[in-house]
Design a protein around this motif. Structure first.
Motif, PDB file in Angstrom:
ATOM      1  N   ALA A 291       5.686   3.955  -1.481  1.00 41.41           N
ATOM      2  CA  ALA A 291       6.061   4.185  -2.875  1.00 41.41           C
ATOM      3  C   ALA A 291       7.323   3.426  -3.269  1.00 41.41           C
ATOM      4  O   ALA A 291       7.578   3.208  -4.439  1.00 41.41           O
ATOM      5  N   HIS A 292       8.141   3.020  -2.280  1.00 39.11           N
ATOM      6  CA  HIS A 292       9.450   2.451  -2.606  1.00 39.11           C
ATOM      7  C   HIS A 292       9.510   0.937  -2.529  1.00 39.11           C
ATOM      8  O   HIS A 292      10.509   0.343  -2.923  1.00 39.11           O
ATOM      9  N   ASP A 293       8.490   0.293  -1.983  1.00 41.26           N
ATOM     10  CA  ASP A 293       8.594  -1.128  -1.644  1.00 41.26           C
ATOM     11  C   ASP A 293       8.693  -2.001  -2.900  1.00 41.26           C
ATOM     12  O   ASP A 293       7.738  -2.116  -3.671  1.00 41.26           O
ATOM     13  N   ALA A 294       9.840  -2.624  -3.071  1.00 39.03           N
ATOM     14  CA  ALA A 294      10.045  -3.473  -4.254  1.00 39.03           C
ATOM     15  C   ALA A 294       9.130  -4.689  -4.221  1.00 39.03           C
ATOM     16  O   ALA A 294       8.784  -5.246  -5.261  1.00 39.03           O
ATOM     17  N   ALA A 295       8.702  -5.078  -3.004  1.00 38.34           N
ATOM     18  CA  ALA A 295       7.812  -6.244  -2.890  1.00 38.34           C
ATOM     19  C   ALA A 295       6.380  -5.871  -3.267  1.00 38.34           C
ATOM     20  O   ALA A 295       5.487  -6.699  -3.199  1.00 38.34           O
ATOM     21  N   GLY A 296       6.165  -4.626  -3.660  1.00 41.77           N
ATOM     22  CA  GLY A 296       4.817  -4.182  -4.009  1.00 41.77           C
ATOM     23  C   GLY A 296       4.227  -3.386  -2.872  1.00 41.77           C
ATOM     24  O   GLY A 296       4.745  -3.379  -1.759  1.00 41.77           O
ATOM     25  N   ASP A 297       3.136  -2.717  -3.158  1.00 41.46           N
ATOM     26  CA  ASP A 297       2.520  -1.850  -2.165  1.00 41.46           C
ATOM     27  C   ASP A 297       1.707  -2.699  -1.181  1.00 41.46           C
ATOM     28  O   ASP A 297       0.814  -3.437  -1.599  1.00 41.46           O
ATOM     29  N   PRO A 298       2.002  -2.610   0.118  1.00 42.54           N
ATOM     30  CA  PRO A 298       1.276  -3.465   1.068  1.00 42.54           C
ATOM     31  C   PRO A 298      -0.231  -3.227   1.082  1.00 42.54           C
ATOM     32  O   PRO A 298      -0.999  -4.162   1.294  1.00 42.54           O
ATOM     33  N   ALA A 299      -0.665  -1.994   0.827  1.00 42.74           N
ATOM     34  CA  ALA A 299      -2.111  -1.715   0.855  1.00 42.74           C
ATOM     35  C   ALA A 299      -2.836  -2.434  -0.272  1.00 42.74           C
ATOM     36  O   ALA A 299      -4.033  -2.682  -0.185  1.00 42.74           O
ATOM     37  N   LEU A 300      -2.119  -2.777  -1.346  1.00 48.74           N
ATOM     38  CA  LEU A 300      -2.758  -3.432  -2.484  1.00 48.74           C
ATOM     39  C   LEU A 300      -2.634  -4.946  -2.394  1.00 48.74           C
ATOM     40  O   LEU A 300      -3.149  -5.667  -3.251  1.00 48.74           O
ATOM     41  N   ASP A 301      -1.927  -5.438  -1.378  1.00 43.96           N
ATOM     42  CA  ASP A 301      -1.691  -6.869  -1.235  1.00 43.96           C
ATOM     43  C   ASP A 301      -2.678  -7.438  -0.211  1.00 43.96           C
ATOM     44  O   ASP A 301      -2.587  -7.131   0.977  1.00 43.96           O
ATOM     45  N   PRO A 302      -3.647  -8.254  -0.637  1.00 48.23           N
ATOM     46  CA  PRO A 302      -4.662  -8.747   0.302  1.00 48.23           C
ATOM     47  C   PRO A 302      -4.058  -9.407   1.541  1.00 48.23           C
ATOM     48  O   PRO A 302      -4.641  -9.351   2.615  1.00 48.23           O
ATOM     49  N   ALA A 303      -2.906 -10.000   1.398  1.00 48.62           N
ATOM     50  CA  ALA A 303      -2.308 -10.689   2.547  1.00 48.62           C
ATOM     51  C   ALA A 303      -1.705  -9.712   3.552  1.00 48.62           C
ATOM     52  O   ALA A 303      -1.555 -10.043   4.719  1.00 48.62           O
TER      53      ALA A 303
END
Ligand code: HEC
Ligand code: HEC
Ligand code: HEC
Ligand code: HEC
Ligand code: HEC
Ligand code: HEC
Ligand code: HEC
Ligand code: HEC
Ligand code: HEC
Ligand code: HEC
Length: 323
Positions: free
Chosen positions: A150-162
């Motif tokens: 919930a806190h990751d400023a780089a975006g949510d890793p689960a939603l990032d295909p990479a």
């Protein structure tokens, strides 16, 4: 938080002796303690109170969330930090024994997953519906926070295909190994630069559950494959029964040691089913290989030297899938 708890909180806060805290923190706490029964208003700005101790250089920094996809919660009418952590008034001060009570919801390792999931679902129930309840991951007592940050400023890793596969591989070690086999679906796994993010697990799976085996995101396994391999959807004039039935009779979905994700090397692959019939009835052996021989069932494309259309054929005179 119930009113009763709030009142108790005020007593504790006052008992802790706010006068001793001559910092800005103290002032904010004082203001908070003065009106504990009213819900946090935008003016009270609870988030600012939290960020005084959880700012960028604090031991437990939390400022990243202001830049994450949850940034919207920090607008004019948003509840800010309290949307997830609760108003946490007791946490703002020290208890009588000098320790700091935890926030209402800490989301730490001791927090039961059912509670975490209920908190997140107050806003996201619609997005995880309809299969989350009773899904494998819910049954295994996973929390939303096992996959989402919930806190990751780089975006949510689960939603990032990479980065998504990395999240899943935390628990799915066997699948990580499968995606390192010589023939594989090119999922970004961190290990292979050449696989840079073509596919992610969620192209085939719904981590929130589904009505299909293995949480596949289409109605059947084959439908999942047709999503990208549409040329094999058919219908064909001459259908090959196992292809219609289930692609995974011959293919492994993640990775294989044989070419084209095959479970077995032809001709053995075909001879699992076709041994007794007509011309392939001999079990192939090493005598068919050079220098002893040159069996067309073993060399080159094996059975596919002649049966080129193994997935089905539209040629009027090819019931044997030879063209
Ligand atoms: C006066 C300083 C202060 C304020 C204000 C404050 N915190 Fe904390 N917070 C701390 C400290 C210190 C810790 C570490 C406590 C510990 O290790 O036991 C902490 C820990 C936490 C944790 C981790 C708890 C855990 O068990 O892992 C969360 C979450 C948290 N704070 C959220 C908040 C929220 C939300 C607010 C605003 C409502 C807030 N804090 C306001 C000082 C503060
Ligand atoms: C959308 C829900 C949500 C909001 C809003 C939110 N948090 Fe969190 N917070 C979490 C979750 C979930 C965790 C557990 C860590 C994780 O998985 O991201 C967490 C963890 C923390 C921690 C512990 C960090 C650590 O390193 O152990 C602190 C401190 C904290 N939050 C403070 C805050 C503060 C301060 C705010 C407001 C500026 C805030 N949180 C807003 C969900 C939220
Ligand atoms: C108070 C309501 C609220 C709560 C509680 C909440 N969220 Fe959110 N969340 C939002 C909003 C609003 C957005 C932004 C929606 C958007 O951009 O489509 C969002 C975005 C997200 C996204 C990204 C969606 C996207 O499409 O980018 C994820 C993942 C997410 N939240 C997970 C969580 C998790 C996990 C929790 C529990 C720790 C949680 N949320 C708690 C309101 C909430
Ligand atoms: C096993 C891992 C996992 C768990 C557990 C999980 N999620 Fe997700 N979630 C994902 C993945 C992966 C995606 C991305 C799906 C995609 O890209 O199609 C996602 C997407 C989302 C989104 C944004 C996409 C959308 O549907 O609009 C939200 C919001 C979300 N999850 C909330 C939650 C909440 C709330 C929970 C807990 C009840 C939860 N998730 C539990 C893996 C998980
Ligand atoms: C091309 C589609 C596809 C992709 C991409 C994919 N899977 Fe799968 N996965 C499948 C299929 C199909 C099955 C079901 C196999 C079966 O039932 O024979 C499966 C099964 C599974 C299973 C259950 C295994 C078992 O033995 O029950 C897990 C766990 C899994 N996948 C995890 C993952 C993870 C993690 C990723 C991403 C790194 C991923 N999958 C990517 C198609 C895919
Ligand atoms: C915190 C650990 C954890 C994480 C992270 C996780 N899983 Fe799982 N997953 C499990 C457990 C436990 C099971 C049930 C046992 C098993 O099949 O391995 C499971 C089962 C599955 C299954 C098989 C379902 C079935 O019907 O057999 C699939 C598919 C799957 N997970 C996909 C994913 C994907 C995709 C991700 C990443 C988005 C993910 N998982 C992240 C723990 C996790
Ligand atoms: C999200 C898209 C997608 C889905 C869904 C998908 N595939 Fe693929 N598949 C690919 C891509 C991309 C490749 C790599 C193509 C390449 O290397 O040129 C591939 C390659 C293959 C290959 C050839 C591998 C090789 O080494 O030549 C086979 C076999 C295959 N997929 C079978 C399946 C099966 C079976 C399913 C269903 C379980 C499936 N695929 C679902 C995208 C997908
Ligand atoms: C009877 C076994 C069998 C079944 C079932 C099967 N395949 Fe194949 N597939 C093969 C063989 C053998 C090859 C390698 C062909 C070659 O070497 O010429 C192959 C190759 C492929 C390829 C890569 C080359 C190409 O033709 O594009 C893809 C993609 C593929 N299969 C997808 C699928 C899908 C999707 C399904 C389910 C609809 C499926 N297969 C069902 C045996 C099978
Ligand atoms: C899972 C079992 C299975 C596997 C593996 C399999 N087949 Fe088949 N095959 C069948 C079935 C069932 C039929 C339909 C038989 C019938 O109609 O009498 C069939 C039909 C055929 C036919 C047409 C037969 C006819 O009567 O016209 C050919 C040719 C064929 N398969 C070739 C192959 C080749 C080449 C492979 C390996 C790539 C292969 N098969 C793998 C089950 C299988
Ligand atoms: C040299 C070419 C060639 C090779 C190699 C070959 N076949 Fe055939 N096969 C044929 C021809 C030609 C037919 C008759 C096709 C027709 O009726 O359209 C046939 C027919 C079949 C049939 C249908 C039954 C019948 O006799 O009508 C099956 C099943 C079959 N082959 C399986 C296999 C398998 C399995 C392999 C690998 C072990 C294999 N074939 C290798 C040429 C070949």
């Amino acid at each position: 938080m119930t009113k009763a708890v709030c009142r108790k909180g005020r007593r504790q806060v006052l008992a802790a002796g706010l006068g001793a805290l001559l910092t800005w923190t103290g002032l904010v706490l004082w203001a908070a303690a003065e009106q504990p029964d009213s819900p946090p208003s935008p003016q009270a700005d609870p988030s600012r109170a939290c960020l005084m101790c959880h700012g960028e250089n604090a031991p437990l920094p939390a400022a990243g969330i202001v830049h994450s996809s949850h940034a919207v919660l920090f607008g004019e009418s948003g509840q800010g930090c309290t949307a997830c952590h609760g108003s946490s008034r007791e946490h703002l001060g020290l208890a009588e024994d000098g320790t700091r009570p935890p926030p209402d919801h800490s989301f730490g390792p001791d927090d039961p997953s059912a509670g975490i999931n209920a908190t997140c679902s107050t806003c996201h129930a619609g997005q995880v519906a309809p299969h989350w309840q009773g899904s494998v991951h819910e049954f295994e007592e996973l929390a939303c926070t096992d996959c989402h940050n919930a806190h990751d400023a780089a975006g949510d890793p689960a939603l990032d295909p990479a980065r998504q596969a990395g999240v899943c591989f935390e628990c799915h070690q066997r699948e990580r190994a499968e995606f390192m086999r010589p023939s594989r679906h090119p999922v970004a796994s961190g290990g292979f630069a050449s696989d840079a993010g073509l596919l992610s697990c969620s192209d085939c799976h719904d981590a929130h559950g589904s009505a299909t085996v293995a949480e596949l995101n289409r109605m059947t396994l084959n439908e999942t494959c047709y999503e990208c391999h549409a040329q094999l959807r058919g219908p064909f004039l001459w259908e090959h029964a196992p292809v219609r039935e289930d692609c995974s009779t011959c293919h492994l979905p993640h990775g294989a040691i044989h070419d084209a994700l095959l479970r077995q090397r032809p001709p053995q692959l075909c001879q699992q089913c076709h041994l007794a019939q007509y011309h392939p009835s001999t079990v192939r052996s090493g005598t068919g290989l050079p220098p002893l021989g040159a069996d067309p069932n073993l060399l080159g494309q094996s059975c596919m030297n002649c049966h080129t259309a193994v997935h089905g054929s539209n040629h009027p005179s090819s019931p044997g899938f030879t063209r």
